[in-house]
Every structure is written in C-alpha cells, then in structure tokens.
Design a protein around this motif. Structure first.
Motif, mmCIF file in Angstrom:
data_model
loop_
_atom_site.group_PDB
_atom_site.id
_atom_site.type_symbol
_atom_site.label_atom_id
_atom_site.label_comp_id
_atom_site.label_asym_id
_atom_site.label_seq_id
_atom_site.Cartn_x
_atom_site.Cartn_y
_atom_site.Cartn_z
ATOM 1 N N GLY A 1 49.512 38.845 4.081
ATOM 2 C CA GLY A 1 50.530 38.883 5.136
ATOM 3 C C GLY A 1 50.625 40.214 5.854
ATOM 4 N N VAL A 2 49.492 40.892 6.044
ATOM 5 C CA VAL A 2 49.490 42.168 6.765
ATOM 6 C C VAL A 2 49.931 41.948 8.210
ATOM 7 C CG1 VAL A 2 47.949 43.955 7.686
ATOM 8 C CG2 VAL A 2 47.760 43.255 5.296
ATOM 9 N N GLU A 3 50.742 42.862 8.723
ATOM 10 C CA GLU A 3 51.308 42.706 10.068
ATOM 11 C C GLU A 3 50.275 42.887 11.174
ATOM 12 O OE1 GLU A 3 54.455 45.524 10.335
ATOM 13 O OE2 GLU A 3 55.609 44.630 8.685
ATOM 14 N N LYS A 4 49.363 43.866 10.991
ATOM 15 C CA LYS A 4 48.439 44.187 12.072
ATOM 16 C C LYS A 4 47.228 44.923 11.522
ATOM 17 C CE LYS A 4 48.965 45.797 16.902
ATOM 18 N NZ LYS A 4 49.910 46.480 17.825
ATOM 19 N N LEU A 5 46.074 44.639 12.097
ATOM 20 C CA LEU A 5 44.816 45.258 11.683
ATOM 21 C C LEU A 5 44.143 45.919 12.872
ATOM 22 C CD1 LEU A 5 42.250 45.668 9.862
ATOM 23 C CD2 LEU A 5 41.590 43.334 10.509
ATOM 24 N N CYS A 6 43.735 47.181 12.689
ATOM 25 C CA CYS A 6 42.964 47.890 13.711
ATOM 26 C C CYS A 6 41.552 48.100 13.177
ATOM 27 C CB CYS A 6 43.597 49.244 14.040
ATOM 28 S SG CYS A 6 42.667 50.206 15.265
ATOM 29 N N HIS A 7 40.580 47.620 13.922
ATOM 30 C CA HIS A 7 39.176 47.719 13.517
ATOM 31 C C HIS A 7 38.435 48.704 14.414
ATOM 32 C CE1 HIS A 7 35.108 46.700 12.394
ATOM 33 N NE2 HIS A 7 34.829 46.268 13.610
ATOM 34 N N VAL A 8 37.741 49.657 13.790
ATOM 35 C CA VAL A 8 36.936 50.622 14.537
ATOM 36 C C VAL A 8 35.534 50.050 14.710
ATOM 37 C CG1 VAL A 8 36.042 52.961 14.661
ATOM 38 C CG2 VAL A 8 38.281 52.537 13.619
ATOM 39 N N SER A 9 35.211 49.645 15.921
ATOM 40 C CA SER A 9 33.892 49.110 16.231
ATOM 41 C C SER A 9 33.059 50.203 16.882
ATOM 42 C CB SER A 9 34.024 47.882 17.141
ATOM 43 O OG SER A 9 32.777 47.259 17.338
ATOM 44 N N SER A 10 32.313 49.872 17.907
ATOM 45 C CA SER A 10 31.416 50.840 18.546
ATOM 46 C C SER A 10 31.044 50.339 19.928
ATOM 47 C CB SER A 10 30.150 51.010 17.697
ATOM 48 O OG SER A 10 29.118 51.638 18.416
ATOM 49 N N THR A 11 30.674 51.259 20.810
ATOM 50 C CA THR A 11 30.151 50.830 22.104
ATOM 51 C C THR A 11 28.848 50.052 21.928
ATOM 52 O OG1 THR A 11 29.104 53.011 22.351
ATOM 53 C CG2 THR A 11 31.220 52.663 23.483
ATOM 54 N N SER A 12 28.200 50.201 20.768
ATOM 55 C CA SER A 12 26.972 49.442 20.501
ATOM 56 C C SER A 12 27.235 47.944 20.460
ATOM 57 C CB SER A 12 26.356 49.879 19.162
ATOM 58 O OG SER A 12 25.954 51.217 19.192
ATOM 59 N N ILE B 1 40.896 45.946 18.355
ATOM 60 C CA ILE B 1 39.553 46.489 18.192
ATOM 61 C C ILE B 1 39.394 47.663 19.141
ATOM 62 C CG2 ILE B 1 37.079 46.087 18.489
ATOM 63 C CD1 ILE B 1 37.520 43.171 17.784
ATOM 64 N N VAL B 2 38.887 48.784 18.621
ATOM 65 C CA VAL B 2 38.554 49.907 19.486
ATOM 66 C C VAL B 2 37.044 50.128 19.434
ATOM 67 C CG1 VAL B 2 40.795 51.037 19.335
ATOM 68 C CG2 VAL B 2 39.033 51.608 17.655
ATOM 69 N N ASN B 3 36.474 50.429 20.582
ATOM 70 C CA ASN B 3 35.024 50.653 20.703
ATOM 71 C C ASN B 3 34.781 52.083 21.184
ATOM 72 O OD1 ASN B 3 35.576 47.597 21.485
ATOM 73 N ND2 ASN B 3 33.507 47.682 20.663
ATOM 74 N N PRO B 4 34.739 53.044 20.253
ATOM 75 C CA PRO B 4 34.500 54.437 20.665
ATOM 76 C C PRO B 4 33.039 54.662 21.041
ATOM 77 C CG PRO B 4 35.482 54.281 18.455
ATOM 78 C CD PRO B 4 34.957 52.940 18.804
ATOM 79 N N GLY B 5 32.838 55.668 21.916
ATOM 80 C CA GLY B 5 31.491 56.149 22.168
ATOM 81 C C GLY B 5 31.076 57.055 21.020
#
Length: 330
Positions: A114-125, A175-179
């Motif tokens: 029952g987690v409220e929110k998930l932030c996933h670190v992805s990639s520009t790839s 989802i965040v897509n960093p360079g």
C-alpha cells in the motif's frame, strides 16, 4: 517512512542527504559495508556527517524477496534509484535481471504494502527514437523497436514498462529520465569516470552531443514531484545539451590540466573499439570501453526539458558553472 533503493550510488546518496536535510525519516537498502562507506564519504564531503547517522540502513537486494519484506515495513513512499549501468555486451543478462526484474519486485512490494507513491529513476536511454520529421527528443517521442538500442537502454525501457504496469494496477508513480548526471563523489561511476579520464590526460574529443544534468537538480526535482499532486507522468531531467569537446574543455580548465587536442573521427572510434575487442579476445583484458560507449561520443541527440520546467516552474544549474564550482583543482 521513505525507502530509497540505490542509496550507495551517486543519485541515491545525494537523495538521502537532501531528504534528511528536509527532516524526512529515511530507510536505505545496502548490499555491503563498502557501499555504505561511499555514501558516508559523500556526507563528509558536504560537511554533513551527523546527518548520515540518521539513515536507517537495511541490508538487502532488490532481487532478494525476503530482504525486501523487512525493508518495506511501514514505508509510505519509495524512491527507486538502484540500477546496473553497463554498456558491456557481456552484462546483458545482469542488466535485464537487475533493471527489469529488480524493478518488478519493487513495484510488486509497493502494490502489496500500500505504498502511496513511487519515483523511478530511469534514463534518457529509455526515451524514444526521432522520426524523420523530428529534431528533439521529448517525453512523447515514440520508442521504435526496429531501431538498434543498447542492452542498457532496453533494460531501462523494460523497467519503465514495469512501472507503468504498477500504475495500471493502482500505484501512483513518477518516472524521471535524467541525462548524464554530473556530481562529486563516486569517481568510479558515470560522470566520475569521465572527469577522471580528463584529469589523467585525455587526448581525444568529439563534436558529438548529449544531455547533462547536475545531481542536485535531479534529486531536488524528484523530491518536489513526490511531494506534489503530480503522478503517473514521466519527465526528462536535463540541464543542457552539450558538445563533448566543450564539456571536456571545461573539465580540463577546471582541473588545470591540458585540454584534449585531437578530434576522434568515426574511423578512429572504430579502430579504438577493435583494439579493445582484440585485447579482450586474446589477452582476457576487461573491456570497459564498449562499442556503444564509443559510438555515443559521436551522437548528436538533443533532449527537451520543457515539460518539467512548465510543471514545476523550475530551472536548471548551468553545467559548466557547476563543474567549476564542484571540481576545482584549487
């Protein structure tokens, strides 16, 4: 309680520091004591050693289900920063297992607990491929499965599919897509290796281009997104699209070493890869210079950060200035 995976890496360690500075209660997963020491050194770098003691460390692995049971006790939000970054073809299976299966495990636990929110670190790839009429990559650029993608890119794209599966099952996600992420510490990872190569007297440059972002911007924006009502969206996080020659020159000038002076044209890039391939084949030397890595130095991809700038009314640190401020040779 907030859970951070990958807290012993560049992004995760900076994220822990920023969360604790904001008074959050934080738990972090670690695999071995060596990793914890790297994070501790980063806190000391920022002269915040006392904050390090506030991290609740739990030994575990995103591929080890029993260890995750303990890590997820009383967790309300999750930042998933753990991933394997490699462009060595030999790591294909490890990339898929850690980045895709590991992310699936995190998603499943978030749903079950029952987690409220998930932030996933992805990639520009993991972003899409430009069509003939397009000139800049955005969050809406479509992935073309018929085009070539590195094993790393495929694994990060697959990880994003697991995040969207969680979203379809009711989990709020970001989802965040960093360079390419620039930041102090962790000299053996990512941009740290790049800076070390220039420091050691890198001779070659290219006119290829890619996106760079300061690590402090990445973690600041991640926290802002998680604290906001925004969910079920992905955001490209880049400060600037920079030509490699310009970046190398800034690093060299900051470190007070000689600038790279020889342009590495495509044929030289190809010869370099063949050289390392032969070393690996005949002398069993570790090939830490892959064909994909070398080819990326010739790319001229441009990425847009307009979506996140509009969503949060945010701005990004100038990369050249950030390098001068954080990597000065004094």
């Amino acid at each position: 309680m907030i859970l951070v995976t990958g807290g012993t890496g560049l992004v995760g360690a900076h994220l822990l520091l920023h969360l604790l500075e904001n008074g959050a209660k934080v738990r972090a997963i670690y695999r071995d004591e060596k990793g914890i020491q790297k994070t501790k050194s980063l806190f000391q770098h920022y002269k915040k050693p006392a904050l390090f003691d506030a991290v609740e460390w739990v030994q575990g692995d995103i591929l080890n289900i029993p260890s995750l049971e303990h890590a997820f006790i009383d967790i309300t939000k999750v930042y998933h920063c753990a991933a394997l970054i490699s462009f060595d073809p030999k790591d294909e299976n490890k990339l898929r297992k850690i980045n895709i299966e590991g992310t699936a495990n995190i998603v499943n636990f978030c749903l079950a607990k029952g987690v409220e929110k998930l932030c996933h670190v992805s990639s520009t790839s993991a972003l899409g491929d430009l069509a003939a009429h397009e000139t800049i990559i955005t969050e809406e650029t479509e992935w073309n499965p018929e085009k070539y993608h590195s094993d790393y890119a495929i694994s990060k794209y697959g990880a994003e599919m697991e995040i969207w599966r969680g979203q379809q099952e009711g989990l709020k996600v970001i989802i965040v897509n960093p360079g390419v992420i620039i930041g102090p510490g962790f000299e053996d990872q990512g941009s740290g290796q790049l800076i070390k190569k220039v420091a050691d007297g890198l001779l070659f440059y290219t006119y290829g281009k890619t996106a760079f972002v300061a690590v402090n911007d990445v973690v600041r924006i991640m926290i802002e997104l998680m604290e906001s009502s925004i969910c079920n969206e992905r955001f490209i996080l880049i400060g600037q699209n920079i030509v490699f020659r310009d970046l190398f020159n800034t690093i060299a000038d900051t470190l007070k070493v000689k600038r790279p002076s020889i342009e590495a044209r495509p044929f030289l890039i190809k010869l370099t890869w063949i050289f390392y391939w032969f070393l690996n084949l005949f002398f069993r030397k570790s090939n830490n210079v892959s064909k994909d890595t070398l080819q990326s130095l010739l790319n001229n991809k441009e990425f847009s950060n307009q979506k996140i700038k509009t969503a949060l009314q945010t701005s990004f640190t100038d990369i050249h200035q950030y390098i001068r401020e954080n990597f000065s040779a004094n």
